[in-house]
Write an enzyme that holds these catalytic residues in place. Sequence first.
Site, PDB file in Angstrom:
ATOM      1  CG  HIS A 106      -0.145   0.227   2.517  1.00 57.17           C
ATOM      2  ND1 HIS A 106       0.595  -0.765   3.116  1.00 57.17           N
ATOM      3  CD2 HIS A 106       0.037   1.315   3.302  1.00 57.17           C
ATOM      4  CE1 HIS A 106       1.179  -0.292   4.202  1.00 57.17           C
ATOM      5  NE2 HIS A 106       0.851   0.980   4.341  1.00 57.17           N
ATOM      6  CG  ASP A 108       1.624   5.301   4.620  1.00 60.37           C
ATOM      7  OD1 ASP A 108       1.119   4.162   4.701  1.00 60.37           O
ATOM      8  OD2 ASP A 108       2.789   5.556   4.982  1.00 60.37           O
ATOM      9  CG  HIS A 254       5.005   1.158   2.950  1.00 57.99           C
ATOM     10  ND1 HIS A 254       4.522   2.277   2.332  1.00 57.99           N
ATOM     11  CD2 HIS A 254       4.374   1.101   4.147  1.00 57.99           C
ATOM     12  CE1 HIS A 254       3.645   2.879   3.118  1.00 57.99           C
ATOM     13  NE2 HIS A 254       3.527   2.174   4.235  1.00 57.99           N
ATOM     14  NE  ARG A 270       2.412   7.147   9.131  1.00 57.44           N
ATOM     15  CZ  ARG A 270       1.375   6.715   8.441  1.00 57.44           C
ATOM     16  NH1 ARG A 270       1.229   5.432   8.182  1.00 57.44           N
ATOM     17  NH2 ARG A 270       0.459   7.566   8.014  1.00 57.44           N
TER      18      ARG A 270
HETATM   19  C1  OGA Z   1       2.983   2.590   8.205  1.00 57.66           C
HETATM   20  C2  OGA Z   1       3.373   1.234   7.807  1.00 57.66           C
HETATM   21  C3  OGA Z   1       5.050  -0.440   8.138  1.00 57.66           C
HETATM   22  C4  OGA Z   1       5.627  -1.225   9.260  1.00 57.66           C
HETATM   23  O1  OGA Z   1       3.325   2.997   9.332  1.00 57.66           O
HETATM   24  O2  OGA Z   1       2.384   3.280   7.378  1.00 57.66           O
HETATM   25  O3  OGA Z   1       2.909   0.755   6.805  1.00 57.66           O
HETATM   26  O4  OGA Z   1       6.459  -2.105   8.951  1.00 57.66           O
HETATM   27  N1  OGA Z   1       4.267   0.632   8.591  1.00 57.66           N
HETATM   28  O5  OGA Z   1       5.253  -1.016  10.408  1.00 57.66           O
HETATM   29 MN    MN Z   2       1.873   2.356   5.619  1.00 58.97          MN
END
Ligand code: OGA
Ligand code: MN
Length: 279
Positions: A106, A108, A254, A270
């Site tokens: 995906h 974000d 990712h 994040r």
């Molecule tokens: C996010 C995500 C990836 C992870 O925080 O947007 O996709 O490995 N995280 O935690």
């Molecule tokens: Mn993500």
Amino acid sequence: MTSIQVKPLTESGFFAEITGADLGRHGDDAQFEAIKSAHLAHGVIVIRDQRLSPEQQIAFSRRFGPLAIHVLEDQLLEGHPEILLVSNKTKDGRYVGLPDAGRFWHTDQSYEERPALGSILYALEIPEDGSGDTWFCDMTAAYEALPPATKARLDGLRGMHIYNHAHENFSLNDDQATRLPGYDHPIVRTHPETDRKALYLGGKLLKYIVGLEEAESGTLLDELYAHCEDDAFIHRHQWRQGDMVFWDNRCTMHFAQPYDDKRFTRHMHRTTVMGDRPV
Ligand code: OGA
Ligand code: MN
């Protein structure tokens, strides 16, 4: 003079490692400019060995643009709503953050009108067995490698992105879901800063391609994901404590890998930089 070093971790130049940076010095313009150009040149960067307070992470992130506040208000850091907790820690019997962020390909906030420019994920605690990797896919390279006929077919197509799936432990409440009806964006977008074209897909959140029959849309999306799954476009990031990974959501996807969350703690902060409307 900034003393940072930038080293690509793949042959193609996708995904670079940055050492020698101290993001706590957010007034250091030369360091900031070097990081910004590395981010644009490599799509994803990991800045090693950071020790940052929430205030320092927020100040660094803000230099790239206004920050988004994530819709999941119960998963935000208390006192600092700019920080989404990606964490399996619990307090009073409930998760403090989002333990299963993005366990599928995906990008974000693709379900918003102005999806995230980039996300900045800072690892405070990682599983001791080294699990819980995050995979990244270079969507510029994936687009460029498509056969000309497929590129022509994708020209002008739009995808409908909706955030309505359930997480392992909770779903969006009615109010959150009402605020997020979903948005359609081009399947191929042009990066506003590099001018390069990239595929723009959303995994489970990309529901269908607008104007195609359901079966045709499904087949085409499956074909595109299969194309992206090629090792030539993918880098698998194994986290170290103190890593700050900054990905460009406009030209990468990712995928969070699972880990044994009964035995290990994975705790990350994040921040999310707001982006433009994709074109
Ligand atoms: C996010 C995500 C990836 C992870 O925080 O947007 O996709 O490995 N995280 O935690
Ligand atoms: Mn993500």
